[in-house]
Motif scaffolding. Structure first.
Motif, PDB file in Angstrom:
ATOM      1  N   GLY A  70     -18.908  20.428  20.241  1.00 47.76           N
ATOM      2  CA  GLY A  70     -17.883  21.019  19.375  1.00 47.76           C
ATOM      3  C   GLY A  70     -17.074  22.063  20.124  1.00 47.76           C
ATOM      4  O   GLY A  70     -17.489  22.566  21.182  1.00 47.76           O
ATOM      5  N   HIS A  71     -15.926  22.400  19.558  1.00 48.05           N
ATOM      6  CA  HIS A  71     -14.996  23.282  20.270  1.00 48.05           C
ATOM      7  C   HIS A  71     -14.140  24.055  19.284  1.00 48.05           C
ATOM      8  O   HIS A  71     -13.715  23.517  18.266  1.00 48.05           O
ATOM      9  CB  HIS A  71     -14.082  22.397  21.143  1.00 48.05           C
ATOM     10  N   THR A  72     -13.895  25.315  19.540  1.00 45.20           N
ATOM     11  CA  THR A  72     -12.891  26.087  18.802  1.00 45.20           C
ATOM     12  C   THR A  72     -11.918  26.622  19.840  1.00 45.20           C
ATOM     13  O   THR A  72     -12.326  27.172  20.866  1.00 45.20           O
ATOM     14  CB  THR A  72     -13.528  27.156  17.882  1.00 45.20           C
ATOM     15  N   ARG A  73     -10.614  26.422  19.594  1.00 43.23           N
ATOM     16  CA  ARG A  73      -9.645  26.522  20.697  1.00 43.23           C
ATOM     17  C   ARG A  73      -8.767  27.768  20.636  1.00 43.23           C
ATOM     18  O   ARG A  73      -8.388  28.220  19.551  1.00 43.23           O
ATOM     19  CB  ARG A  73      -8.743  25.274  20.644  1.00 43.23           C
ATOM     20  N   TRP A  74      -8.433  28.275  21.806  1.00 44.98           N
ATOM     21  CA  TRP A  74      -7.366  29.259  21.995  1.00 44.98           C
ATOM     22  C   TRP A  74      -6.401  28.578  22.962  1.00 44.98           C
ATOM     23  O   TRP A  74      -6.720  28.371  24.134  1.00 44.98           O
ATOM     24  CB  TRP A  74      -7.934  30.545  22.598  1.00 44.98           C
ATOM     25  N   ALA A  75      -5.246  28.189  22.435  1.00 48.88           N
ATOM     26  CA  ALA A  75      -4.368  27.277  23.175  1.00 48.88           C
ATOM     27  C   ALA A  75      -3.867  27.869  24.489  1.00 48.88           C
ATOM     28  O   ALA A  75      -3.446  29.026  24.535  1.00 48.88           O
ATOM     29  CB  ALA A  75      -3.185  26.907  22.297  1.00 48.88           C
ATOM     30  N   THR A  76      -3.903  27.076  25.537  1.00 53.48           N
ATOM     31  CA  THR A  76      -3.207  27.436  26.790  1.00 53.48           C
ATOM     32  C   THR A  76      -2.136  26.377  27.051  1.00 53.48           C
ATOM     33  O   THR A  76      -0.961  26.649  26.965  1.00 53.48           O
ATOM     34  CB  THR A  76      -4.174  27.530  27.986  1.00 53.48           C
ATOM     35  N   HIS A  77      -2.563  25.128  27.296  1.00 51.49           N
ATOM     36  CA  HIS A  77      -1.604  24.049  27.573  1.00 51.49           C
ATOM     37  C   HIS A  77      -1.416  23.214  26.315  1.00 51.49           C
ATOM     38  O   HIS A  77      -2.322  22.498  25.907  1.00 51.49           O
ATOM     39  CB  HIS A  77      -2.104  23.160  28.706  1.00 51.49           C
ATOM     40  N   GLY A  78      -0.223  23.292  25.738  1.00 52.77           N
ATOM     41  CA  GLY A  78       0.046  22.526  24.515  1.00 52.77           C
ATOM     42  C   GLY A  78      -0.209  23.389  23.292  1.00 52.77           C
ATOM     43  O   GLY A  78      -1.253  24.024  23.179  1.00 52.77           O
ATOM     44  N   ALA A  79       0.770  23.388  22.386  1.00 51.60           N
ATOM     45  CA  ALA A  79       0.680  24.221  21.180  1.00 51.60           C
ATOM     46  C   ALA A  79      -0.496  23.769  20.311  1.00 51.60           C
ATOM     47  O   ALA A  79      -0.959  22.631  20.445  1.00 51.60           O
ATOM     48  CB  ALA A  79       1.974  24.076  20.390  1.00 51.60           C
ATOM     49  N   PRO A  80      -0.969  24.662  19.419  1.00 54.50           N
ATOM     50  CA  PRO A  80      -2.033  24.239  18.502  1.00 54.50           C
ATOM     51  C   PRO A  80      -1.560  23.055  17.647  1.00 54.50           C
ATOM     52  O   PRO A  80      -0.508  23.135  17.016  1.00 54.50           O
ATOM     53  CB  PRO A  80      -2.251  25.481  17.625  1.00 54.50           C
ATOM     54  N   SER A  81      -2.290  21.958  17.676  1.00 58.36           N
ATOM     55  CA  SER A  81      -1.957  20.774  16.862  1.00 58.36           C
ATOM     56  C   SER A  81      -3.218  19.924  16.784  1.00 58.36           C
ATOM     57  O   SER A  81      -4.151  20.114  17.578  1.00 58.36           O
ATOM     58  CB  SER A  81      -0.841  19.962  17.513  1.00 58.36           C
ATOM     59  N   ASP A  82      -3.227  18.971  15.863  1.00 59.71           N
ATOM     60  CA  ASP A  82      -4.398  18.081  15.765  1.00 59.71           C
ATOM     61  C   ASP A  82      -4.601  17.365  17.103  1.00 59.71           C
ATOM     62  O   ASP A  82      -5.711  17.249  17.614  1.00 59.71           O
ATOM     63  CB  ASP A  82      -4.188  17.030  14.675  1.00 59.71           C
ATOM     64  N   GLU A  83      -3.489  16.889  17.654  1.00 53.82           N
ATOM     65  CA  GLU A  83      -3.563  16.089  18.874  1.00 53.82           C
ATOM     66  C   GLU A  83      -4.077  16.889  20.065  1.00 53.82           C
ATOM     67  O   GLU A  83      -4.841  16.377  20.890  1.00 53.82           O
ATOM     68  CB  GLU A  83      -2.144  15.548  19.170  1.00 53.82           C
TER      69      GLU A  83
END
Ligand code: F6R
Length: 608
Positions: A70-83
């Protein structure tokens, strides 16, 4: 930045993954996802937004199975999105990867893979890794990960699973933390210890370039050449409650209230049975202390303000020069390391990418490193030559509070220790300071009683668009820290100025009703601060002063006052920061923000 959890055992993986991710949400919270092995396939569910969005998706589209990541994200490359959420998979969906860090050569790898016929669904660097592992996969997942990582530049902590290998999770790290948890018939992977505490306290810390194969039966670790590594198990002392909110509405408020205890826990091991200061094991014995010619302090953010306090404290008590640098600047400015330097690194997490890089640079140039950190087993704690721990317990809120005050206390204790050896303070003065240090936990406890007063101030001022903090001497770093706290969680634009600098430019910002927070704890500077307060009031400022009850000059001028507990001049930062922390907290609450998870931020900044 980014939280990773992996589970393999007999229980429902998704429950353990979601529970672990909820303990790691402070590391990033713009999207979340899981991949669980079920009956010959990998089921991936991922969603933009907080973990709750993923929970809702899982209610509609449940997954089953006893192994997953599992993963919880802080975006670096690519905006926050489902994809762009993790896990990312290869084209066939047979391999899934979660990743924390940045693959710096991802464009080149993408081009290479594109030419081989791979196509990409997201804008992330991580997806490249899923395809690269696929590219090297010849039936052995461990080898495929090892081969792929040989071509990767940048930082990573990863977990990889495959539908063709239901009995294993492959984990690897370089410059991003990863912890392996050991259980009975089950094993775990996580970015950080709190995610594991409900299941195990026995952990292995993975080192850079190491790869681990985690199965139900055990954990095998291999070095960069694929040679098995023997790693000692580390037993974590924190209890589960320490990583939970315990009835408080937010971790930040809980952690502010924990400050007296955190300070006492940091102090007690440094006082011996005779009641004397006892600092051992830091390589700061008599000869080494006498040899120090300069102290260089490197840190980021709040920890750097602790360093700024250190400059005043060390210079005053030791009479040696102190340089404080932001780690992100230090690492790129070809710094001079000299014989006689004491190099002090300050970091709550012990994982901050810039601080780590600055420390490695200084070490490579011959510096001896003393780290002040809160996290046992963190990369900085393992690579420094000596560690002085802040015993603050886990700090979960993104905004640092108890870590800061315990860092300050460590600085004060170091200064006392070194001043005694160097004879740079008079005996009576030293004794008075030492006694005052021991009274600090109780003083901070007393300072917390101002909570309601601060809450009322926040109620009156939380709608301002700008706030300016002023301070001189030791109040200046606290002005900077108060300002950082306010802006990061309440989003009120705020700046801090050394009060003497006002007339060199910043005073142009003051107009009718501008909120000015004046911190005044240094008795010999009351008059100077009073003049600065007059100057801003003459231009219409509304002044909220934070000062001790004896500061008559300030009390007379200020529109509002938060009275500070009195203490020795060198210790005032430990007191004055408390109302500044509370003010930021209550302003954020008044404005209706998520205090513990402010926008765009994450705890433990493991990328540049
Ligand atoms: C602000 C805050 C950050 C950290 C900074 C360094 O409240 O927490 O500014 O102080 O990111 O983090 P550490 O101390 O973990 O190196």
């Amino acid at each position: 930045m980014c939280g990773i959890v992996g589970y393999i055992g007999e229980k429902s993986a998704v429950d353990i993954l979601i529970e672990g991710l909820s303990m790691l949400e402070y590391r990033g919270y713009d999207s979340a996802g899981v991949a669980v092995y079920d009956n010959g396939a990998l089921d991936v569910r991922k969603k933009k937004g907080r973990l709750d969005m993923l929970r809702q998706l899982l209610e509609k589209e449940p997954v089953q199975g006893t192994m997953g990541i599992g993963h919880t994200r802080w975006a670096t490359h690519g905006a926050p999105s489902d994809e762009n959420s993790h896990p990312h998979t290869n084209g066939a969906g047979t391999i899934a990867v979660v990743h924390n860090g940045i693959i710096e050569n991802y464009s080149r790898l993408k081009e290479y893979l594109g030419a081989k016929g791979y196509s990409f669904r997201s804008q992330t660097d991580t997806e490249v890794l899923a395809h690269l592992i696929d590219h090297y996969y010849m039936g052995d997942l461990l080898s495929a990960v090892q081969d792929a990582l040989r071509h990767v530049e940048g930082s990573y902590a990863i977990c990889v699973v495959s539908k063709d290998h239901p009995g294993e999770i492959i984990a690897a790290r370089k410059d991003s933390p990863l912890v392996l948890g050991s259980g009975q018939g089950e094993n775990f992977v996580a970015s950080d210890v709190p995610a594991l505490l409900k299941h195990t306290r026995d952990v292995y810390f993975l080192e850079d370039y190491e790869v681990a194969r985690v199965t139900r039966e055990g954990i095998d670790i291999f070095d960069r050449y694929g040679i098995p590594v023997e790693r000692e198990v580390f037993h974590v002392e924190w209890d589960v409650q320490a990583a939970e909110r315990g009835g408080y509405p937010h971790f930040m408020l809980k952690e502010i209230h924990e400050e007296p205890k955190a300070l006492q826990d940091t102090l007690s091991p440094r006082i011996n049975a005779q009641g004397d200061l006892n600092i051992e094991g830091l390589g700061l014995e008599e000869e080494a202390v006498r040899a120090v010619r300069r102290i260089v302090i490197v840190a980021c953010g709040t920890a750097s303000y602790a360093g700024q306090v250190g400059k005043y404290v060390f210079e005053k008590s030791l009479r040696i020069p102190v340089e404080v640098d932001l780690a992100s600047e230090y690492r790129y400015r070809d710094p001079v390391v000299q014989e006689g330097d004491l190099f002090l690194v300050i970091s709550q997490s012990g994982e901050t990418a810039d601080t780590l890089a600055a420390m490695r640079l200084a070490k490579a140039r011959g510096a001896r490193i003393l780290a002040i950190t809160n996290v046992v087993g963190s990369t900085i704690s393992r690579e420094a030559d000596a560690v002085m721990y802040t015993w603050a317990g886990p700090e979960i809120a993104v905004a640092s509070t108890k870590a800061f005050t315990t860092q300050l206390l460590c600085i004060e204790l170091l200064a006392l220790h070194m001043a005694r050896i160097r004879g740079s303070m008079e005996q009576a003065q030293w004794q008075a300071l030492f006694a005052a240090v021991q009274a600090i936990p109780a003083k901070v406890e007393a300072m917390l009683e101002a909570e309601d007063t601060v809450k009322r101030c926040a109620h009156r001022h939380s709608n301002v668009s700008d706030a300016y903090f002023l301070g001189r001497n030791l109040d200046y770093p606290i002005a900077m820290e108060g300002s950082l706290k306010l802006k990061e969680i309440s989003y009120i634009h705020s700046e801090a100025f050394a009060a003497g600098e006002l007339k060199h430019g910043p005073i142009a910002l003051i107009e009718e009703g501008t909120l000015v927070l004046a911190i005044a704890t240094q008795k010999e500077l009351y008059e100077k601060m009073a003049s600065n307060i007059k100057e801003v009031k003459a231009r219409g400022a509304h002044v909220l002063a934070m000062c001790p009850g004896d500061a008559a000059l300030i009390l007379d001028l200020a529109d509002e006052v938060i009275e500070l507990e009195d203490t020795q001049a060198l210790l005032t930062p430990l007191i004055s920061v408390i109302p500044a922390q509370l003010l930021a907290y209550f302003c954020s609450v008044e404005r209706g923000y998520d205090v513990d998870k402010p926008r765009n931020l994450a705890k433990s900044v493991t990328v540049e």
